[in-house]
Design a protein around this motif. Structure first.
Motif, PDB file in Angstrom:
ATOM      1  N   TYR A 298      51.786  50.177  70.111  1.00  0.00           N
ATOM      2  CA  TYR A 298      52.632  49.888  68.959  1.00  0.00           C
ATOM      3  C   TYR A 298      51.805  50.034  67.681  1.00  0.00           C
ATOM      4  O   TYR A 298      50.562  50.080  67.710  1.00  0.00           O
ATOM      5  CB  TYR A 298      53.234  48.481  69.038  1.00  0.00           C
ATOM      6  CG  TYR A 298      52.216  47.360  68.993  1.00  0.00           C
ATOM      7  CD1 TYR A 298      51.804  46.811  67.781  1.00  0.00           C
ATOM      8  CD2 TYR A 298      51.674  46.850  70.171  1.00  0.00           C
ATOM      9  CE1 TYR A 298      50.868  45.789  67.740  1.00  0.00           C
ATOM     10  CE2 TYR A 298      50.736  45.832  70.142  1.00  0.00           C
ATOM     11  CZ  TYR A 298      50.342  45.305  68.924  1.00  0.00           C
ATOM     12  OH  TYR A 298      49.411  44.306  68.885  1.00  0.00           O
ATOM     13  N   GLY A 299      52.480  50.107  66.581  1.00  0.00           N
ATOM     14  CA  GLY A 299      51.829  50.209  65.281  1.00  0.00           C
ATOM     15  C   GLY A 299      52.793  49.803  64.179  1.00  0.00           C
ATOM     16  O   GLY A 299      54.016  49.786  64.372  1.00  0.00           O
ATOM     17  N   PHE A 300      52.251  49.458  63.040  1.00  0.00           N
ATOM     18  CA  PHE A 300      53.094  49.128  61.892  1.00  0.00           C
ATOM     19  C   PHE A 300      52.366  49.540  60.612  1.00  0.00           C
ATOM     20  O   PHE A 300      51.132  49.654  60.576  1.00  0.00           O
ATOM     21  CB  PHE A 300      53.453  47.637  61.857  1.00  0.00           C
ATOM     22  CG  PHE A 300      52.287  46.725  61.590  1.00  0.00           C
ATOM     23  CD1 PHE A 300      51.920  46.382  60.298  1.00  0.00           C
ATOM     24  CD2 PHE A 300      51.549  46.205  62.642  1.00  0.00           C
ATOM     25  CE1 PHE A 300      50.849  45.546  60.061  1.00  0.00           C
ATOM     26  CE2 PHE A 300      50.469  45.365  62.411  1.00  0.00           C
ATOM     27  CZ  PHE A 300      50.115  45.029  61.113  1.00  0.00           C
ATOM     28  N   GLY A 314      50.417  52.978  40.628  1.00  0.00           N
ATOM     29  CA  GLY A 314      49.603  53.069  41.833  1.00  0.00           C
ATOM     30  C   GLY A 314      50.444  52.953  43.084  1.00  0.00           C
ATOM     31  O   GLY A 314      51.666  52.808  43.037  1.00  0.00           O
ATOM     32  N   ASN A 315      49.768  53.018  44.225  1.00  0.00           N
ATOM     33  CA  ASN A 315      50.418  52.850  45.519  1.00  0.00           C
ATOM     34  C   ASN A 315      49.427  52.261  46.497  1.00  0.00           C
ATOM     35  O   ASN A 315      48.202  52.453  46.372  1.00  0.00           O
ATOM     36  CB  ASN A 315      50.977  54.193  46.028  1.00  0.00           C
ATOM     37  CG  ASN A 315      49.897  55.251  46.144  1.00  0.00           C
ATOM     38  OD1 ASN A 315      49.126  55.278  47.090  1.00  0.00           O
ATOM     39  ND2 ASN A 315      49.829  56.135  45.145  1.00  0.00           N
ATOM     40  N   PHE A 316      49.959  51.550  47.482  1.00  0.00           N
ATOM     41  CA  PHE A 316      49.139  50.861  48.480  1.00  0.00           C
ATOM     42  C   PHE A 316      49.732  51.123  49.862  1.00  0.00           C
ATOM     43  O   PHE A 316      50.962  51.159  50.022  1.00  0.00           O
ATOM     44  CB  PHE A 316      49.104  49.355  48.196  1.00  0.00           C
ATOM     45  CG  PHE A 316      48.377  48.560  49.248  1.00  0.00           C
ATOM     46  CD1 PHE A 316      46.996  48.449  49.212  1.00  0.00           C
ATOM     47  CD2 PHE A 316      49.072  47.945  50.276  1.00  0.00           C
ATOM     48  CE1 PHE A 316      46.327  47.735  50.191  1.00  0.00           C
ATOM     49  CE2 PHE A 316      48.420  47.229  51.250  1.00  0.00           C
ATOM     50  CZ  PHE A 316      47.033  47.118  51.209  1.00  0.00           C
ATOM     51  N   ARG A 317      48.841  51.304  50.840  1.00  0.00           N
ATOM     52  CA  ARG A 317      49.291  51.525  52.216  1.00  0.00           C
ATOM     53  C   ARG A 317      48.296  50.900  53.179  1.00  0.00           C
ATOM     54  O   ARG A 317      47.088  51.106  53.060  1.00  0.00           O
ATOM     55  CB  ARG A 317      49.425  53.018  52.502  1.00  0.00           C
ATOM     56  CG  ARG A 317      49.761  53.325  53.958  1.00  0.00           C
ATOM     57  CD  ARG A 317      50.013  54.788  54.166  1.00  0.00           C
ATOM     58  NE  ARG A 317      50.256  55.093  55.571  1.00  0.00           N
ATOM     59  CZ  ARG A 317      50.682  56.256  56.025  1.00  0.00           C
ATOM     60  NH1 ARG A 317      50.922  57.241  55.183  1.00  0.00           N
ATOM     61  NH2 ARG A 317      50.875  56.456  57.313  1.00  0.00           N
ATOM     62  N   PHE A 318      48.829  50.125  54.126  1.00  0.00           N
ATOM     63  CA  PHE A 318      48.025  49.546  55.203  1.00  0.00           C
ATOM     64  C   PHE A 318      48.641  49.941  56.536  1.00  0.00           C
ATOM     65  O   PHE A 318      49.839  49.745  56.764  1.00  0.00           O
ATOM     66  CB  PHE A 318      47.965  48.020  55.091  1.00  0.00           C
ATOM     67  CG  PHE A 318      47.281  47.369  56.260  1.00  0.00           C
ATOM     68  CD1 PHE A 318      45.907  47.454  56.406  1.00  0.00           C
ATOM     69  CD2 PHE A 318      48.017  46.685  57.226  1.00  0.00           C
ATOM     70  CE1 PHE A 318      45.273  46.865  57.488  1.00  0.00           C
ATOM     71  CE2 PHE A 318      47.402  46.107  58.309  1.00  0.00           C
ATOM     72  CZ  PHE A 318      46.017  46.192  58.442  1.00  0.00           C
ATOM     73  N   SER A 319      47.819  50.513  57.401  1.00  0.00           N
ATOM     74  CA  SER A 319      48.282  50.982  58.708  1.00  0.00           C
ATOM     75  C   SER A 319      47.459  50.317  59.803  1.00  0.00           C
ATOM     76  O   SER A 319      46.221  50.190  59.686  1.00  0.00           O
ATOM     77  CB  SER A 319      48.150  52.508  58.826  1.00  0.00           C
ATOM     78  OG  SER A 319      48.856  53.166  57.804  1.00  0.00           O
ATOM     79  N   TYR A 320      48.148  49.915  60.858  1.00  0.00           N
ATOM     80  CA  TYR A 320      47.486  49.297  62.009  1.00  0.00           C
ATOM     81  C   TYR A 320      48.130  49.831  63.281  1.00  0.00           C
ATOM     82  O   TYR A 320      49.362  49.935  63.365  1.00  0.00           O
ATOM     83  CB  TYR A 320      47.623  47.776  61.961  1.00  0.00           C
ATOM     84  CG  TYR A 320      47.021  47.071  63.155  1.00  0.00           C
ATOM     85  CD1 TYR A 320      45.669  46.743  63.184  1.00  0.00           C
ATOM     86  CD2 TYR A 320      47.807  46.745  64.261  1.00  0.00           C
ATOM     87  CE1 TYR A 320      45.112  46.108  64.282  1.00  0.00           C
ATOM     88  CE2 TYR A 320      47.261  46.111  65.369  1.00  0.00           C
ATOM     89  CZ  TYR A 320      45.910  45.791  65.377  1.00  0.00           C
ATOM     90  OH  TYR A 320      45.364  45.171  66.460  1.00  0.00           O
ATOM     91  N   GLU A 321      47.305  50.187  64.249  1.00  0.00           N
ATOM     92  CA  GLU A 321      47.802  50.726  65.515  1.00  0.00           C
ATOM     93  C   GLU A 321      47.050  50.096  66.685  1.00  0.00           C
ATOM     94  O   GLU A 321      45.816  50.018  66.661  1.00  0.00           O
ATOM     95  CB  GLU A 321      47.641  52.250  65.567  1.00  0.00           C
ATOM     96  CG  GLU A 321      48.463  52.987  64.525  1.00  0.00           C
ATOM     97  CD  GLU A 321      48.280  54.490  64.591  1.00  0.00           C
ATOM     98  OE1 GLU A 321      47.580  54.939  65.545  1.00  0.00           O
ATOM     99  OE2 GLU A 321      48.810  55.205  63.729  1.00  0.00           O
ATOM    100  N   ASN A 322      47.808  49.653  67.669  1.00  0.00           N
ATOM    101  CA  ASN A 322      47.252  49.165  68.935  1.00  0.00           C
ATOM    102  C   ASN A 322      47.559  50.233  69.988  1.00  0.00           C
ATOM    103  O   ASN A 322      48.711  50.390  70.417  1.00  0.00           O
ATOM    104  CB  ASN A 322      47.878  47.828  69.325  1.00  0.00           C
ATOM    105  CG  ASN A 322      47.308  47.287  70.627  1.00  0.00           C
ATOM    106  OD1 ASN A 322      46.119  47.034  70.729  1.00  0.00           O
ATOM    107  ND2 ASN A 322      48.165  47.123  71.629  1.00  0.00           N
ATOM    108  N   GLN A 323      46.547  50.979  70.375  1.00  0.00           N
ATOM    109  CA  GLN A 323      46.732  52.146  71.227  1.00  0.00           C
ATOM    110  C   GLN A 323      46.363  51.820  72.672  1.00  0.00           C
ATOM    111  O   GLN A 323      45.304  51.236  72.951  1.00  0.00           O
ATOM    112  CB  GLN A 323      45.887  53.315  70.735  1.00  0.00           C
ATOM    113  CG  GLN A 323      46.267  53.796  69.344  1.00  0.00           C
ATOM    114  CD  GLN A 323      45.478  55.018  68.922  1.00  0.00           C
ATOM    115  OE1 GLN A 323      44.501  55.396  69.574  1.00  0.00           O
ATOM    116  NE2 GLN A 323      45.880  55.643  67.831  1.00  0.00           N
ATOM    117  N   VAL A 324      47.247  52.213  73.576  1.00  0.00           N
ATOM    118  CA  VAL A 324      47.019  52.059  75.022  1.00  0.00           C
ATOM    119  C   VAL A 324      47.117  53.441  75.640  1.00  0.00           C
ATOM    120  O   VAL A 324      48.147  54.122  75.489  1.00  0.00           O
ATOM    121  CB  VAL A 324      48.044  51.098  75.644  1.00  0.00           C
ATOM    122  CG1 VAL A 324      47.821  50.999  77.150  1.00  0.00           C
ATOM    123  CG2 VAL A 324      47.966  49.728  74.996  1.00  0.00           C
TER     124      VAL A 324
END
Length: 591
Positions: A298-300, A314-324
């Motif tokens: 999953y990721g968000f 400006g702009n801001f982006r945060f990405s997180y991924e839990n990879q299996v």
């Protein structure tokens, strides 16, 4: 409300009806044709017009206020084409066969067969069956500007302005909409039965879609549905909503972002880029997106853009991924997490000339761009280095002028995972001051010409690895220090000599030192042991210098006026410094 399709069909019927609605059968030879009588003398007098009345000036105040310039009967040229046309005057029906086309302005209706019943006001448009292949061909296509609707058939009534379309397909924004039956109530409301809508790139055979039994569609405003159920590969899933609302407006509005569906070799089937958009206000918005895979990955992502005119954007982006990878129990099973932070901020120079803030941040896992399962920027996979910088500077106007700058820098090598950060850097300075100068008049003497400045630089340097970043071990190898610098200078004259003197004082503060000790072992060999000591310590350095100089001018004239030159002018500058003597000679020949 003006509707191009309604006008198109109405004028098609009207103009075509002109061919027969005003025609009449010729009387039989036995029926006498009435002869028009000549007007009587009394009536003839009524028909005469006095010429003086025609040239008599008219009173402008008596003009009819309702009189306006007549508009043309048709705004655009009406064009109709077909391989065959049939006009049934008895039943008042017009039929266009094979490749029937009706065009009016930017509106175009195409079909294999178009039937116009002038008695009921109904207009039918549908395809035709190929005699050899028995295929249903030349289905109706209705085009208005860039909007295209492709149903199996259309029924339209020019009097009630209502219409029915069967098995229609159209595109509304990012949605591809398929409906078994569409009912047009008026110019602004459509009802759809058993409608499918999807954002799939293959609208003819979508791998996923949402099915709604009933839909109310208001063009450019909204789509409201009842029970919505998600289908994957034409198989219903338990994923559904009791109702849904989709705004269709050019203005920013909060709403649901429909995810895309697909299949990944390593993670399985997935739903990606689904979430919600928050239109917070006119200055900032927020988007929350998520991804889910059937193998547990999953990721968000959280994205935000902001702007204020003449101030900043400006702009801001945060990405997180839990990879299996793979599945538990297999040898290639692997689980990992990656993340990335990207922030861009710039300030309008007109916002505040004395202070400025800027940011360009790109940090996270070294393998994020190469391993992310939702990577859009493919060029970023070739980056070998991540770098970031955040700076704030401020100037205090006056005498003396004070400046300072606070910054954070970051550098990260993708191949080795080494991370170097300066957190923070500080630089400050005070402009040149003359503490003993008089308030008015020129500065004279050694004391009044004394001037000095002040500069300070503080730095905290961190060197770590990608695995230890943002952990407690991150600060174990940090090195910090502060350096102060004060340059002092003066100048004065002693007779024909100009004297200048300067000194520079530096003081350095450190918070960690090393101690080196020579140790003799049992074999009599000397070794060196280095110990790291924590605590405050400082050291100072001094530099000074002075110089004395004078300038000697000379002129030799050619008194006998012989030769090509008239005079020789020379300048000699002598500079005496500590352990150094400089002699500068400049000779000029005047012809």
């Amino acid at each position: 409300m003006y509707h191009p399709l309604r006008t198109l069909l109405f004028f098609t019927v009207f103009l075509t009806a002109l061919n027969y609605s005003w025609s009449q059968e010729l009387p039989s030879s036995n029926t006498p044709i009435p002869i028009k009588e000549e007007p009587k003398p009394e009536e003839e007098k009524k028909l005469k017009v006095n010429a003086e009345d025609l040239i008599k000036p008219q009173d402008s105040t008596k003009q009819d206020s309702t009189a306006t310039e007549k508009k043309p009967f048709l705004e655009y040229k009406l064009v109709s084409k077909a391989n065959r046309k049939r006009i049934d005057r008895r039943n008042n029906i017009i039929t266009l066969y094979e490749n029937a086309i009706i065009e009016y302005g930017d509106t175009k209706l195409e079909a294999g067969k178009i039937v116009i019943d002038n008695n009921t006001g109904d207009v039918f448009a549908y395809g035709i069956v190929n005699d050899s292949t028995q295929a249903y061909e030349q289905k109706p296509v209705f085009t208005q500007g860039t909007n295209v609707v492709e149903p199996d058939s259309i029924i339209f009534n020019k009097d009630s302005k209502k219409a029915l379309t069967y098995n229609s397909r159209t595109t509304q924004g990012e949605f591809n909409v398929f409906a078994e039956t569409t009912k047009k109530v008026n110019d602004s409301v459509f009802y759809m039965k058993r409608a499918r809508f999807t954002t799939s790139s293959n609208p003819d055979n979508p791998e996923y879609y949402f099915l709604a039994q009933k839909i109310k569609f208001v063009p450019k405003k909204k789509i409201v549905t009842g029970l919505v159920n998600m289908w994957i590969a034409d198989v219903p899933t338990p994923i559904g909503l009791p109702f849904a609302y989709f705004p269709m407006t050019e203005e920013r509005k909060s709403g649901v972002i429909v995810p895309s569906f697909g299949n990944n070799v390593n993670q399985g089937y997935f739903l990606q880029n689904g979430g919600y958009y928050f239109a917070i206000n006119d200055y900032v918005d927020l988007t929350v997106l998520g991804d889910y895979f059937t193998n547990g990955s999953y990721g968000f992502r959280v994205e935000s853009s902001y702007a204020k005119r003449y101030s900043f954007n400006g702009n801001f982006r945060f990405s997180y991924e839990n990879q299996v990878q793979s599945e538990r129990g297999f040898s290639d099973f692997r689980k990992s997490t990656i993340y990335n932070i990207n922030w861009q901020h710039s300030q309008d120079p007109k916002a505040n000339p004395d202070s400025r803030f800027s940011a360009s941040v790109n940090l996270g896992s070294s393998r994020f761009y190469s391993n992310s399962f939702n990577q859009i920027n493919q060029a970023a996979t070739l980056n070998n280095n991540f770098s970031s910088s955040i700076n704030y500077s401020k100037t205090f106007q006056g005498e003396p002028q004070v400046n300072f700058n606070i910054g954070v820098t970051h550098s990260q090598l993708v191949q080795t995972g080494e991370v170097t950060m300066n957190l923070p850097n500080f630089q400050g300075s005070v402009s040149r001051v003359f503490p003993f100068a008089p308030k008015f008049g020129a500065k004279k003497g050694i004391i009044e010409n004394i001037n000095l400045q002040y500069n300070v630089r503080a730095e905290n340097r961190i060197t770590t690895t990608d695995e230890d970043f943002l952990s407690d071990r991150m600060f174990e190898g940090a090195q910090s220090g502060v350096r102060h610098t004060i340059p002092v200078a003066t100048n004065f004259k002693v007779g024909p000599f100009s004297v200048s003197a300067n000194a520079n004082y530096e003081e350095t503060w450190v918070f960690q030192t090393t101690k080196t000790t020579a140790v003799i072992n049992d074999q009599g060999l000397a070794t060196t042991e280095i110990d790291t000591l924590s605590g405050f310590d400082s050291y100072r350095t001094y530099r000074y210098g002075a110089s004395v100089g004078t300038t000697i001018y000379g002129l030799w004239e050619n008194s006998n006026k012989k030769g090509k030159y008239q005079a020789i002018r020379h300048t000699i500058r002598l500079i005496f410094r500590i352990r150094q003597i400089l002699v500068l000679i400049n000779i000029t020949i005047v012809f």
